[in-house]
Design a protein around this motif. Sequence first.
Motif, mmCIF file in Angstrom:
data_model
loop_
_atom_site.group_PDB
_atom_site.id
_atom_site.type_symbol
_atom_site.label_atom_id
_atom_site.label_comp_id
_atom_site.label_asym_id
_atom_site.label_seq_id
_atom_site.Cartn_x
_atom_site.Cartn_y
_atom_site.Cartn_z
ATOM 1 N N PRO A 32 0.840 -1.192 0.000
ATOM 2 C CA PRO A 32 0.000 0.000 0.000
ATOM 3 C C PRO A 32 0.881 1.250 0.000
ATOM 4 O O PRO A 32 1.937 1.277 0.624
ATOM 5 C CB PRO A 32 -0.781 -0.092 1.317
ATOM 6 N N PHE A 33 0.450 2.257 -0.715
ATOM 7 C CA PHE A 33 1.164 3.531 -0.803
ATOM 8 C C PHE A 33 2.578 3.388 -1.357
ATOM 9 O O PHE A 33 3.494 4.104 -0.958
ATOM 10 C CB PHE A 33 1.187 4.238 0.559
ATOM 11 N N SER A 34 2.752 2.478 -2.280
ATOM 12 C CA SER A 34 4.073 2.301 -2.896
ATOM 13 C C SER A 34 4.498 3.551 -3.653
ATOM 14 O O SER A 34 5.693 3.816 -3.785
ATOM 15 C CB SER A 34 4.061 1.104 -3.842
ATOM 16 N N THR A 35 3.536 4.336 -4.115
ATOM 17 C CA THR A 35 3.900 5.556 -4.840
ATOM 18 C C THR A 35 4.542 6.583 -3.919
ATOM 19 O O THR A 35 5.403 7.342 -4.349
ATOM 20 C CB THR A 35 2.667 6.166 -5.526
ATOM 21 N N VAL A 36 4.148 6.583 -2.646
ATOM 22 C CA VAL A 36 4.806 7.475 -1.686
ATOM 23 C C VAL A 36 6.264 7.052 -1.514
ATOM 24 O O VAL A 36 7.167 7.888 -1.469
ATOM 25 C CB VAL A 36 4.078 7.466 -0.325
ATOM 26 N N LEU A 37 6.495 5.741 -1.437
ATOM 27 C CA LEU A 37 7.865 5.245 -1.279
ATOM 28 C C LEU A 37 8.728 5.574 -2.499
ATOM 29 O O LEU A 37 9.875 5.999 -2.356
ATOM 30 C CB LEU A 37 7.850 3.738 -1.031
ATOM 31 N N GLY A 38 8.178 5.378 -3.687
ATOM 32 C CA GLY A 38 8.932 5.704 -4.897
ATOM 33 C C GLY A 38 9.211 7.188 -5.004
ATOM 34 O O GLY A 38 10.319 7.602 -5.365
ATOM 35 N N GLY A 39 8.216 8.014 -4.692
ATOM 36 C CA GLY A 39 8.433 9.465 -4.700
ATOM 37 C C GLY A 39 9.441 9.891 -3.654
ATOM 38 O O GLY A 39 10.257 10.787 -3.890
ATOM 39 N N ALA A 40 9.394 9.242 -2.481
ATOM 40 C CA ALA A 40 10.354 9.570 -1.423
ATOM 41 C C ALA A 40 11.776 9.219 -1.848
ATOM 42 O O ALA A 40 12.711 9.978 -1.583
ATOM 43 C CB ALA A 40 9.989 8.843 -0.136
ATOM 44 N N LEU A 41 11.929 8.096 -2.526
ATOM 45 C CA LEU A 41 13.253 7.729 -3.022
ATOM 46 C C LEU A 41 13.753 8.765 -4.031
ATOM 47 O O LEU A 41 14.896 9.218 -3.955
ATOM 48 C CB LEU A 41 13.223 6.337 -3.651
ATOM 49 N N VAL A 113 0.083 10.036 -8.969
ATOM 50 C CA VAL A 113 0.940 11.210 -9.113
ATOM 51 C C VAL A 113 0.916 12.058 -7.844
ATOM 52 O O VAL A 113 1.955 12.550 -7.401
ATOM 53 C CB VAL A 113 0.528 12.030 -10.357
ATOM 54 N N GLY A 114 -0.258 12.202 -7.229
ATOM 55 C CA GLY A 114 -0.355 13.010 -6.019
ATOM 56 C C GLY A 114 0.441 12.444 -4.857
ATOM 57 O O GLY A 114 1.196 13.164 -4.198
ATOM 58 N N LEU A 115 0.278 11.153 -4.608
ATOM 59 C CA LEU A 115 1.021 10.552 -3.501
ATOM 60 C C LEU A 115 2.514 10.464 -3.799
ATOM 61 O O LEU A 115 3.334 10.543 -2.882
ATOM 62 C CB LEU A 115 0.453 9.181 -3.157
ATOM 63 N N SER A 116 2.876 10.329 -5.045
ATOM 64 C CA SER A 116 4.288 10.339 -5.403
ATOM 65 C C SER A 116 4.897 11.718 -5.148
ATOM 66 O O SER A 116 6.035 11.828 -4.692
ATOM 67 C CB SER A 116 4.456 9.925 -6.863
ATOM 68 N N ALA A 117 4.138 12.775 -5.421
ATOM 69 C CA ALA A 117 4.618 14.136 -5.140
ATOM 70 C C ALA A 117 4.785 14.352 -3.636
ATOM 71 O O ALA A 117 5.777 14.950 -3.197
ATOM 72 C CB ALA A 117 3.645 15.154 -5.721
#
Length: 130
Positions: A32-41, A113-117
């Motif tokens: 869950p929320f993998s896009t946050v992890l990728g954006g954080a990286l 896109v939002g959670l990645s940002a």
Amino acid sequence: MSSSPPLSEYGSSTGVNALVGGLASIVLAFLPFSTVLGGALAGYLEGPDTDAGLKVGLYAGLVAIVPLALVGFLFGGFFLAFVPMMGPRGGAVGALGFVAFLFVGLLGLLYTVGLSAVGGVLGAYLHREL
């Protein structure tokens, strides 16, 4: 004279950082929320500037949305191919299905896109604080 990709203030390429973050989001898609992890990286690799982290996080989200869009178009096309087989009400069902397809696609875009940002900003913050 060769043109090289733009580098961030810390010597890293924004495009490469976005690609790494987007690919990390794709690989970690089972979480869950993998896009946050990728954006954080991506934001962490970009450096401590939160504005740059936001930008690279957005780019990473756009990279991560590509496989989701391809799968969505595959299933959407599969559904629309069978609409004529639904009889006289197939047109109404097809129109409703198309609207639902667009709505779900928009939600997926905003989520990814939002959670990645958000992750990009968090990654930049972590880079500054660690």
